[in-house]
Design an enzyme around this catalytic site. Structure first.
Site, PDB file in Angstrom:
ATOM      1  N   CYS A 187      -6.251   6.551  -2.646  1.00  0.00           N
ATOM      2  CA  CYS A 187      -5.669   5.617  -3.226  1.00  0.00           C
ATOM      3  C   CYS A 187      -4.156   5.253  -3.893  1.00  0.00           C
ATOM      4  O   CYS A 187      -4.223   5.909  -4.887  1.00  0.00           O
ATOM      5  CB  CYS A 187      -6.605   4.756  -3.941  1.00  0.00           C
ATOM      6  SG  CYS A 187      -6.213   3.081  -4.257  1.00  0.00           S
ATOM      7  N   CYS A 192       0.447  -1.232   0.650  1.00  0.00           N
ATOM      8  CA  CYS A 192       0.038  -0.180   0.068  1.00  0.00           C
ATOM      9  C   CYS A 192       0.965   1.293   0.131  1.00  0.00           C
ATOM     10  O   CYS A 192       1.669   1.640   1.222  1.00  0.00           O
ATOM     11  CB  CYS A 192      -0.409  -0.262   1.071  1.00  0.00           C
ATOM     12  SG  CYS A 192      -1.863   1.331   1.301  1.00  0.00           S
TER      13      CYS A 192
END
Lengths: 276, 276
Positions: free
Chosen positions: A215, A78
């Site tokens: 994101c 991530c």
């Protein structure tokens, strides 16, 4: 699980927020139940996920980012979490400002921590695929499939993304995305910023989650779509803040703010209650 | 605002959660902006409100609960916050287990902290008013107006409260509640628990907020409605947990869990950025 003082750090990367557990001695015994309890936004500390700072088994790399989703499951790389992780290593004296390498479930990634809290991380390649369509309410939006390790559908649209209702999931073509897809809607803006080659405003609906403030892989997917195969840098404004994504022959490199809000110790009684 | 180490505690009472700032030397200079930043659930620590532990000006009372809402405004007494506040005083050695008195914006309140983490607090009188109606979707629910310092409309209903859609505000009679009203929906349950005289399941829609996991004054309002003028104790199950409310000639007394999750220090760089 040891019930001695368990230290934690709370922070975020473009408002993708995490509880970071410095578990250098590998003692935390992090269970899915503890992850869920930590991430609970009312009964716990509250976060999108947990980042355990663990020792890497990879050659020449010291730290492994053990990333868990808020539901307790194992998570992949991530970019927003990795920025916070790299900043923590510097702030805690485990690494120097500048370049470092961090092991993740998607392999070893480079990170660069600036003294202003800006952190850049290697995101791997962003691969353009074919065209597809996302349906949102009664509207259809033409998009481009992009793989950044995970699947994305990037819809560049003249409709201001601020006007879209993302409380419901966009509907994508299940034959193209059998495992679901993250859908980005983005506007190309006219004003160049931060020396980038292009400037976009983006909102994202993450599969299985809903709309999120930011994101990292989504910003890379949008950048790949805008650059359409050439090299360059795109400034991507998300609800959680601005990131810069550079794509060149080495892949995508995501730069943006990482913020440590506070650090502390979990209450031993709370920990005991969670552990049962 | 001093930018030296500012300590905090994160905890909750039946999932009404708070950032507690032990500001014994009155140095925090708590601004509305800092309150909003602390309560931000992604860019801050995340909470429904802030409880500053301040020195009281009242005779014979040592501590004042300076309660702020997440939007930065001054807040009145809050039973769920006061339970956490009283537990913190005991855990930090500022008070003993058992009875203590705490100053609030609604006056001095008694609190009793048990060694099991259960905390009881004086809530003042819960005064029954007349009948009124709440509309939710196409349904009308008969209710009773109750004042617990703030206005409530308690609707006892055979419809399982778990089936109600509280994503939209119930509509009450604006002539009866010109300043808005907190609306409780409650089912009387058959199974007695915890030695109480009655057992109810309740959900609440707080004015200006939406549905919340628990409401201390709401639990008192429901109890007053169930007891209908007699003395007694009611077990009130809310989404955030169970509380016991006793009503007698001294007023309402709310008992329930208070939980400290963690404690730490705000990052000095984060504080500087908020203070601008």
């Amino acid at each position: 699980m040891t019930h001695e003082a368990v230290r934690y750090v709370k922070g975020h990367g473009t408002q993708n927020d995490f509880v970071l557990l410095p578990d250098l001695a590998d003692e935390a015994g992090l269970t899915p139940g503890l992850v869920r309890a930590l991430c609970d936004r009312r009964a716990g500390l509250g976060a999108d996920g947990v980042l355990r700072v663990a020792v890497s088994a990879a050659d020449g790399v010291r730290w492994f980012m053990d990333h868990r989703n808020a539901d307790g499951s194992l998570a992949e790389m991530c970019g927003n979490g990795l920025r916070l992780f790299a900043l923590f290593l510097v702030r805690s004296g485990q690494a120097e400002y500048g370049e470092q390498r961090i092991d993740t479930r998607s392999g070893v990634r480079g990170a660069v921590v600036g003294t202003d809290g800006t952190v850049g991380v290697e995101m791997g390649p962003a691969l353009l695929g074919g065209g597809s369509v996302a349906r949102l309410g009664s509207q259809a939006y033409a998009g481009t499939a992009v793989s950044v390790g995970n699947p994305h559908l990037v819809c560049m649209t003249p409709t201001p993304v601020t006007d879209l209702d993302l409380t419901k999931a966009p509907i994508a073509d299940g034959t193209v995305f059998p495992g679901g897809v993250n859908v980005e809607f983005a506007n190309l803006l006219d004003d160049p910023v931060d020396g980038a080659d292009a400037h976009v405003r983006m909102r994202v609906h993450e599969r299985g989650v809903g709309e999120t403030a930011a994101c990292g892989t989504g910003a890379c997917a949008v950048t790949a779509t805008v650059l359409a195969g050439s090299e360059g840098t795109v400034a991507v404004d998300q609800p959680g803040g601005r990131v810069l994504v550079r794509i060149d022959r080495f892949g995508a490199f995501l730069s943006g703010p990482a913020v440590i809000v506070g650090s502390g110790v979990l209450d031993p009684g709370w920990l005991s209650a969670i552990a049962g």
